[in-house]
Design a protein around this motif. Structure first.
Motif, PDB file in Angstrom:
ATOM      1  N   ALA A  49      -8.064  -7.447  -2.246  1.00 43.64           N
ATOM      2  CA  ALA A  49      -7.332  -7.540  -3.744  1.00 43.64           C
ATOM      3  C   ALA A  49      -7.180  -6.297  -4.278  1.00 43.64           C
ATOM      4  CB  ALA A  49      -7.952  -8.677  -4.702  1.00 43.64           C
ATOM      5  N   ALA A  50      -8.187  -5.538  -4.077  1.00 43.91           N
ATOM      6  CA  ALA A  50      -8.050  -4.258  -5.012  1.00 43.91           C
ATOM      7  C   ALA A  50      -7.208  -3.318  -4.200  1.00 43.91           C
ATOM      8  CB  ALA A  50      -9.728  -3.588  -4.828  1.00 43.91           C
ATOM      9  N   HIS A  51      -6.839  -3.637  -2.896  1.00 44.04           N
ATOM     10  CA  HIS A  51      -5.875  -2.739  -2.405  1.00 44.04           C
ATOM     11  C   HIS A  51      -4.424  -3.311  -1.699  1.00 44.04           C
ATOM     12  CE1 HIS A  51      -8.988   0.339  -2.068  1.00 44.04           C
ATOM     13  NE2 HIS A  51      -9.905  -0.875  -1.691  1.00 44.04           N
ATOM     14  N   VAL A  52      -4.513  -4.628  -1.674  1.00 43.20           N
ATOM     15  CA  VAL A  52      -3.268  -5.246  -1.261  1.00 43.20           C
ATOM     16  C   VAL A  52      -2.395  -5.619  -2.506  1.00 43.20           C
ATOM     17  CG1 VAL A  52      -2.251  -6.953   0.251  1.00 43.20           C
ATOM     18  CG2 VAL A  52      -4.163  -5.831   0.801  1.00 43.20           C
ATOM     19  N   LYS A  53      -1.406  -5.290  -2.729  1.00 44.05           N
ATOM     20  CA  LYS A  53      -0.550  -5.556  -3.647  1.00 44.05           C
ATOM     21  C   LYS A  53       0.719  -6.706  -3.403  1.00 44.05           C
ATOM     22  CE  LYS A  53      -3.251  -3.216  -6.380  1.00 44.05           C
ATOM     23  NZ  LYS A  53      -4.331  -3.963  -6.649  1.00 44.05           N
ATOM     24  N   ASP A  54       0.871  -6.476  -1.966  1.00 44.24           N
ATOM     25  CA  ASP A  54       2.082  -7.257  -1.765  1.00 44.24           C
ATOM     26  C   ASP A  54       1.705  -7.855  -0.291  1.00 44.24           C
ATOM     27  OD1 ASP A  54       4.435  -8.211  -0.439  1.00 44.24           O
ATOM     28  OD2 ASP A  54       5.476  -6.504  -0.680  1.00 44.24           O
ATOM     29  N   TRP A  55       1.144  -8.975  -0.382  1.00 47.23           N
ATOM     30  CA  TRP A  55       0.435  -9.836   0.747  1.00 47.23           C
ATOM     31  C   TRP A  55       1.533  -9.927   1.932  1.00 47.23           C
ATOM     32  CZ3 TRP A  55      -4.259 -10.019   1.850  1.00 47.23           C
ATOM     33  CH2 TRP A  55      -5.308  -9.780   0.819  1.00 47.23           C
ATOM     34  N   PRO A  56       2.653 -10.556   1.568  1.00 47.24           N
ATOM     35  CA  PRO A  56       3.754 -10.701   2.621  1.00 47.24           C
ATOM     36  C   PRO A  56       3.934  -9.348   3.754  1.00 47.24           C
ATOM     37  CG  PRO A  56       4.439 -11.976   0.742  1.00 47.24           C
ATOM     38  CD  PRO A  56       3.344 -10.866   0.388  1.00 47.24           C
TER      39      PRO A  56
END
Length: 135
Positions: A37-44
């Motif tokens: 979560a600290a790095h992925v801002k756009d999961w898709p």
């Protein structure tokens, strides 16, 4: 010129399903979820990129452009000890989503890639003589 045969039999749709299921599990994982979560801002978008990574690694498609080692090193909060839970979760998804032989083959590839990433992180986190960097 003939195409390179896949490492093992898996479809692009199966790869997409494994990646989506895995990241749904990661988001719920108490140890891995906060790291991602600290790095992925756009999961898709992340899932599309990682599915392209696996299609390149397994099916030899040319849709992936990235450097997993550099990304994991630059993240700053990925530690070598995180790979066992990551791989355990990934193996669980593989066993649930795929036929046993396909799951086993993909697992072996994932573990080989994981060993390489873990080694790169260990090397980046140590001084000569194997002394851990504390800062």
């Amino acid at each position: 010129m003939p195409a390179i045969p896949p490492r093992f039999s898996v479809t692009p749709e199966e790869i997409d399903r494994v990646v989506a299921t895995f990241y749904a599990s990661v988001r719920e994982h108490p140890g891995l979820g906060p790291v991602f979560a600290a790095h992925v801002k756009d999961w898709p978008a992340h899932e599309v990129k990682i599915a392209a990574f696996w299609r390149n690694a397994i099916l030899y498609e040319r849709g992936y452009d990235g450097n997993p080692m550099a990304v994991h090193q630059e993240a700053g909060n990925v530690r070598p000890g995180m790979f066992d839970p990551w791989l355990g979760l990934f193996d669980s998804v593989l066993r649930h989503e795929l036929a046993p032989e396909t799951a086993a083959q993909w697992s072996a590839l994932a573990h080989r890639i994981g060993r390489g990433l873990r080694y790169g992180l260990v090397e980046a986190a140590t001084l000569p003589g194997g002394i851990p960097k504390l800062v």
